[in-house]
Design an enzyme around this catalytic site. Structure first.
Site, PDB file in Angstrom:
ATOM      1  N   HIS A 138      52.067 -18.071 -18.204  1.00 27.73           N
ATOM      2  CA  HIS A 138      52.163 -17.974 -19.490  1.00 27.73           C
ATOM      3  C   HIS A 138      51.638 -17.123 -20.307  1.00 27.73           C
ATOM      4  CE1 HIS A 138      52.013 -20.202 -23.416  1.00 27.73           C
ATOM      5  NE2 HIS A 138      52.859 -20.842 -23.227  1.00 27.73           N
ATOM      6  N   ASP A 215      45.023 -22.738 -14.993  1.00 28.00           N
ATOM      7  CA  ASP A 215      45.635 -23.300 -16.055  1.00 28.00           C
ATOM      8  C   ASP A 215      46.585 -24.573 -15.761  1.00 28.00           C
ATOM      9  OD1 ASP A 215      47.417 -23.689 -18.157  1.00 28.00           O
ATOM     10  OD2 ASP A 215      48.148 -21.781 -18.109  1.00 28.00           O
ATOM     11  N   GLN A 218      50.249 -27.499 -17.505  1.00 29.22           N
ATOM     12  CA  GLN A 218      51.390 -28.378 -17.240  1.00 29.22           C
ATOM     13  C   GLN A 218      51.049 -29.251 -15.977  1.00 29.22           C
ATOM     14  OE1 GLN A 218      54.170 -28.518 -18.806  1.00 29.22           O
ATOM     15  NE2 GLN A 218      53.982 -26.884 -20.066  1.00 29.22           N
ATOM     16  N   LYS A 241      50.175 -32.227 -24.193  1.00 27.45           N
ATOM     17  CA  LYS A 241      51.192 -32.229 -23.280  1.00 27.45           C
ATOM     18  C   LYS A 241      50.931 -33.663 -22.419  1.00 27.45           C
ATOM     19  CE  LYS A 241      51.679 -27.249 -23.060  1.00 27.45           C
ATOM     20  NZ  LYS A 241      52.850 -26.978 -23.664  1.00 27.45           N
ATOM     21  N   CYS A 379      57.282 -18.391 -23.603  1.00 25.65           N
ATOM     22  CA  CYS A 379      56.036 -17.593 -23.785  1.00 25.65           C
ATOM     23  C   CYS A 379      55.833 -17.133 -22.086  1.00 25.65           C
ATOM     24  CB  CYS A 379      54.932 -18.459 -23.819  1.00 25.65           C
ATOM     25  SG  CYS A 379      55.295 -19.042 -25.533  1.00 25.65           S
TER      26      CYS A 379
HETATM   27  N1  PMP Z   1      49.884 -22.400 -20.180  1.00 24.16           N
HETATM   28  C1  PMP Z   1      51.063 -22.965 -19.914  1.00 24.16           C
HETATM   29  C2  PMP Z   1      51.447 -22.979 -18.405  1.00 24.16           C
HETATM   30  C3  PMP Z   1      51.500 -23.620 -20.962  1.00 24.16           C
HETATM   31  O1  PMP Z   1      52.907 -24.427 -20.510  1.00 24.16           O
HETATM   32  C4  PMP Z   1      51.274 -23.637 -22.157  1.00 24.16           C
HETATM   33  C5  PMP Z   1      51.951 -24.429 -23.452  1.00 24.16           C
HETATM   34  N2  PMP Z   1      53.193 -24.129 -23.565  1.00 24.16           N
HETATM   35  C6  PMP Z   1      50.059 -23.126 -22.469  1.00 24.16           C
HETATM   36  C7  PMP Z   1      49.201 -22.303 -21.348  1.00 24.16           C
HETATM   37  C8  PMP Z   1      49.356 -22.991 -23.748  1.00 24.16           C
HETATM   38  O2  PMP Z   1      49.014 -24.202 -24.199  1.00 24.16           O
HETATM   39  P1  PMP Z   1      48.457 -24.597 -25.743  1.00 24.16           P
HETATM   40  O3  PMP Z   1      49.438 -23.973 -26.752  1.00 24.16           O
HETATM   41  O4  PMP Z   1      48.278 -25.840 -25.763  1.00 24.16           O
HETATM   42  O5  PMP Z   1      47.203 -23.944 -25.961  1.00 24.16           O
END
Ligand code: PMP
Length: 421
Positions: A138, A215, A218, A241, A379
């Site tokens: 991401h 990370d 998910q 999430k 993203c």
């Molecule tokens: N890493 C991954 C794999 C994600 O799916 C997300 C959220 N879409 C993030 C990081 C970022 O998380 P946050 O916007 O809650 O900081």
């Protein structure tokens, strides 16, 4: 204030079938609403999860009954707020099998990764060093490293994936050259659903003296997580999430890193003593938690952890595997539909395209049928480039979804396909 999810769910170790999933679903008030006159089918949980009644009540209860700042006031409200806030840290730590003081509260994964980038990497990396990432990261696990690389002269290396969306472990191993100081890997891909073998990956990194960051955004909503067993150096997570409020998350780090890292933000609450000549910082995790935190949010996150623990993450994982199998099978039958990401080990995240249709048009038409899916690059521009597409549609399911909703989604896909022809 506390979650009471226990009342209708089976104890931890029981099979998914013993949980009354219809009653679990009834805990989520938003899932009763309609969109465009149709019952909502919420298939966007990878974007943000829905919140059970107990989480909403925990946030509401804080503001109604004991709203006060934490770690400052000695009065009753202040003590109640502080103890509820710190209890959330205890619950999350127990959920992750880690020590509470090694868990820094952040606004989410993005801030957790930035904390590592600025506080651990920036003072350490030198020209000639490298940061190793994977193709499926991401942007939150790419851009902070680019910013640090620009300022330190380090470079970014990328480990590739297979066409199915599986991390190529041979390529990853080969990329772990002596210049690599840090490896950043997502536990579960937000686009492909791929569950990465993080234990093995972290072992490979450790053997080569490479610090590893996982990370976990998910992964946490979908499966039991034992950070100690994974063997990483840093684990970043997001609360919204996993049934918790937005603006909550955490960074877990090995104690030796937390002790060695300088603070990222300065301000109140992160200090022991301040003089104009210099400041003595508080111990971790408080050293990294300057200013007034999202108190209501973290109290809600504590309730979310209680809620998930009452269902049992093994049950959540089994339920979602069932939903994923059903949805994938049905989607494979839709003419012209292509699923992107076919790893053998997947979470309930399904990216797809329909021949001749743009992802945004698909998502807009599905919305008219009451079905919420995300469309876009998620993203993950480098991953879109790998598959040669500008965007995908993504259906992401959670344990509160139902088989009947999958049928409605497939029906809606059929209608939309006809409209787009
Ligand atoms: N890493 C991954 C794999 C994600 O799916 C997300 C959220 N879409 C993030 C990081 C970022 O998380 P946050 O916007 O809650 O900081």
């Amino acid at each position: 204030m506390s979650a009471s999810g226990n009342r209708h769910v089976a104890p931890e170790a029981k099979a998914a079938a013993t949980v009354d999933w219809q009653r679990v679903r009834a805990d989520f008030p938003l899932l009763r609403r309609e969109v465009h006159g149709k019952p909502l089918v919420y298939f966007d949980s990878a974007n943000t999860g829905q919140k059970p009644e107990t989480v909403i009540a925990a946030v509401d209860g804080y503001y109604r009954q004991y709203n006060a700042n934490v770690s400052r006031a000695v009065h009753t409200l202040g003590e109640q707020a502080t103890s509820a806030y710190e209890a959330a840290r205890d619950r999350l730590a127990a959920h992750l099998h880690v020590r509470r003081d090694d868990l820094v509260f952040t606004s989410g994964t993005t801030m957790a990764i930035n904390l590592v980038a600025y506080s651990w990497a920036l003072p350490r990396l030198r020209p000639g060093d490298a940061i190793l990432l994977t193709r499926m990261e991401h942007h939150a696990n790419i851009v902070p490293w680019q910013l640090v690389a620009q300022r330190t002269g380090a470079s970014i290396k990328v480990a590739e994936i297979t066409a199915e969306g599986v991390l190529d472990l041979d390529a990853l191993r080969a990329a772990m050259t002596p210049d690599v100081k840090l490896l950043g890997v997502t536990h579960v891909s937000n686009v492909l659903g791929t569950v990465n073998p993080v234990r093995e990956v972290c072992r490979m990194a450790r053997e080569r003296g490479i610090v590893s960051l996982i990370d976990g955004s998910q992964a946490l909503p979908h499966r039991p997580i034992d950070i100690a067993a994974i063997g990483c150096d840093f684990y970043a997570l997001t609360g919204h999430k996993m049934c918790g409020p937005t603006g909550t998350g955490a960074l877990w780090a090995r104690r030796e890193h937390l002790q060695a890292m300088p603070p990222f933000f300065g301000g109140g609450e992160m200090i022991r003593e301040v003089r104009f000549e210099g400041t003595i910082f508080n111990d971790p995790p408080h050293k990294f938690e300057a200013g007034t935190p999202n108190i209501a949010g973290f109290i809600g996150l504590g309730a979310a952890v209680d809620y998930l623990d009452a269902i049992g993450m093994a049950n959540v994982e089994a339920r979602e595997a069932e939903l994923l199998a059903h949805a994938s099978e049905e989607m494979a039958r839709v003419e012209g539909l292509r699923i992107i990401g076919n790893a053998p080990h997947k979470a309930a995240v399904i990216s797809f395209l329909i021949e001749g249709a743009h992802a945004h048009d698909l998502a807009t038409l599905l919305d008219l049928e009451g079905v919420a899916v995300r469309s876009g690059h998620h993203c993950a521009h480098p991953l879109m480039a790998f598959y040669g597409v500008p965007a995908t549609c993504r259906a992401s399911l959670a344990f509160y979804n139902t088989h009947a909703e999958i049928e409605r989604f497939i029906e809606a896909l059929g209608k939309v396909r006809k409209l787009l022809r």
